[in-house]
Design an enzyme around this catalytic site. Sequence first.
Site, PDB file in Angstrom:
ATOM      1  N   ASP A   1       0.857  -1.182   0.000  1.00 41.21           N
ATOM      2  CA  ASP A   1       0.000   0.000   0.000  1.00 41.21           C
ATOM      3  C   ASP A   1       0.894   1.232   0.000  1.00 41.21           C
ATOM      4  OD1 ASP A   1      -2.483   1.523   0.505  1.00 41.21           O
ATOM      5  OD2 ASP A   1      -3.195  -0.400   1.277  1.00 41.21           O
TER       6      ASP A   1
ATOM      7  N   ASP B   1      -3.027   4.656  -2.356  1.00 37.47           N
ATOM      8  CA  ASP B   1      -4.075   5.169  -1.464  1.00 37.47           C
ATOM      9  C   ASP B   1      -4.509   6.592  -1.812  1.00 37.47           C
ATOM     10  OD1 ASP B   1      -5.471   4.813   1.220  1.00 37.47           O
ATOM     11  OD2 ASP B   1      -4.386   6.671   1.593  1.00 37.47           O
TER      12      ASP B   1
ATOM     13  N   HIS C   1     -11.061  -3.306   3.026  1.00 37.58           N
ATOM     14  CA  HIS C   1     -10.974  -2.996   4.459  1.00 37.58           C
ATOM     15  C   HIS C   1     -11.750  -1.737   4.847  1.00 37.58           C
ATOM     16  CE1 HIS C   1      -8.217  -0.455   2.397  1.00 37.58           C
ATOM     17  NE2 HIS C   1      -8.040   0.270   3.485  1.00 37.58           N
TER      18      HIS C   1
HETATM   19  C1  NOJ Z   1      -8.237   5.033   2.074  1.00 37.05           C
HETATM   20  C2  NOJ Z   1      -7.873   3.819   2.855  1.00 37.05           C
HETATM   21  O1  NOJ Z   1      -8.348   2.689   2.187  1.00 37.05           O
HETATM   22  C3  NOJ Z   1      -8.477   4.000   4.219  1.00 37.05           C
HETATM   23  O2  NOJ Z   1      -8.456   2.834   4.994  1.00 37.05           O
HETATM   24  C4  NOJ Z   1      -7.760   5.141   4.882  1.00 37.05           C
HETATM   25  O3  NOJ Z   1      -8.353   5.403   6.126  1.00 37.05           O
HETATM   26  C5  NOJ Z   1      -7.804   6.404   4.019  1.00 37.05           C
HETATM   27  N1  NOJ Z   1      -7.553   6.151   2.646  1.00 37.05           N
HETATM   28  C6  NOJ Z   1      -6.789   7.391   4.486  1.00 37.05           C
HETATM   29  O4  NOJ Z   1      -5.499   6.928   4.172  1.00 37.05           O
END
Ligand code: NOJ
Length: 554
Positions: free
Chosen positions: A97, A196, A326
């Site tokens: 990630d 992300d 998730h």
């Molecule tokens: C998307 C991610 O999938 C999520 O879990 C996260 O809280 C936010 N971006 C911030 O990084």
Amino acid sequence: MKKWWQKEVVYQIYPKSFQDSNHDGIGDLQGIISRLDYLQNLGVTMLWLCPIFQSPMDDNGYDISDYLSVAKEFGTMEDLKELIDESKKRNMKIILDLVLNHTSDEHRWFQEALKNPDSPYHDYYIFKTGQEIPNNWRSVFGGSVWEKVENRDEYYFHSFGKKQPDLNWENPQLRKELYQMINQWTQMGIAGFRVDAITFIKKDLSFQSQESDGVDGLVKCTKTVRNQPGIEVLLKELKEQTFQKSDCMTVAEAAGLHYDQLDDFIGENGFFSMIFDFKHADLDIASGSEWFKRIPWTIEDLKNRILDSQMYVQKSGWAANFIENHDQPRATTKYLGQYDRHSDAVKMLGAMYFFLRGTPFIYQGQELGMTNFKRTDISDFNDLSSIDQYHRSIEEGYSAAEALEFVNLRSRDNARTPFPWTHEKYAGFSDHLPWLKLIDNYQDINAQNQVENADSVYCFYQKMIKLRQKSQYSDCLIYGKIEPIETQNKDIIAYRRSYNDEIIDCYYNFTNLYRKEPKKHNYDVILNNLNQIEWDDEIHLAPFQAILLKVRGE
Ligand code: NOJ
Ligand code: CA
């Protein structure tokens, strides 16, 4: 042109919840290594690890304090290398990630910026001076996007949580540091990245207040910090300086994207290999940060969203298909409601998305048909956004019971409960109290019950993976074109995959009723989630039946 990553089947791991190996109730890298045989047996070819980097874990690793070290609770760099090697031995690649929009407030850069406003790191983030909050934008996890700097008339900007200050992508030195970090990771033998929140990196630099959309007087920041004009310049540079050099696979979390941007994002020379499209995932709510705005939907809506997306994506490039991750509740409960534990229905739902055109992503536990939980107290939740959405719902006028219901339906913790390996205490996940409460039904829904049971959801996923990866139909199921099949029933989803002269028609009955669809060809059945199949001049679909039909050559 065919690309190597088109034939992958990806399995997403949430490391904190997969397997604990050192008795602290927190999943870790050695835990993952100990379960690689399970994953190989399932048949997946690539693992996506949610963030494993050093982090105070305020957002479970999406708040990184050092991009180049492994979080101590997950293990060491040696463990990661071992995981990469051991996965390779089992023909599985690893993608990591990549969180580029923000760091943790405990990152060295941010700490330097706080200590000294004249330091070059100050401009790595977004600060505004003054005594007043700079504008009325609301962060994705609630409250203002601005947080006051202690002892200074200054605020810093965060699109997500307070402990996740946004990086200032306008600063070339910062961008260069990020690119170096990415290139260091690719040299370590990983196959690519899930990128992300990448549509957040460009902001509306006027930072002007907007008309409010809530009783808090704020307005959601996605209007001004997501997919803003000029983002394409940054993404092109990112790709040229990093991903392009190593032919790695990239899958971007690109919420807020319009279909007319797909060429730029995933075309032959696009910024990424593929993107996640959330249109079908968020069909039950007004937006990902407004769970209390529930939207009624039908199977026909689901069908339209999925197949529209497929048709747009097909024009430009390749899709990343998913029904869970998730951040989402379990697909079983979301899409099947009261039938979320009906194994025919769960298999049917799995097949419907798995054979779409694109790379399929399976989220841990999805292959067991895990469901949402029902929690009775907000104190049982860990997820930042669940806690915020609970309070916001109440602020917007809902009762505590209603607020809890919204959160149960949507909480990200639904997907984050520790993996149910066995029916034993703590589900074989750990021998220590897990960091997050297990789901109540783990004694029924667990891997041990399913791996050896030919009728299980797990074995059905295994079968689907084999059919896509290693059968005479593989080319058609992987590379074949897709087109919707018009159905006479609104609650049947059907599509055709075709490759050269080969045609496979796929039908999914989303109801608990018998349905009939016109039969226009002679077929061989290549996948069926039930034992029987019936047809005359029509195809008879039993409740929750999924069938893949290969058209016979004349
Ligand atoms: C998307 C991610 O999938 C999520 O879990 C996260 O809280 C936010 N971006 C911030 O990084
Ligand atoms: Ca552990």
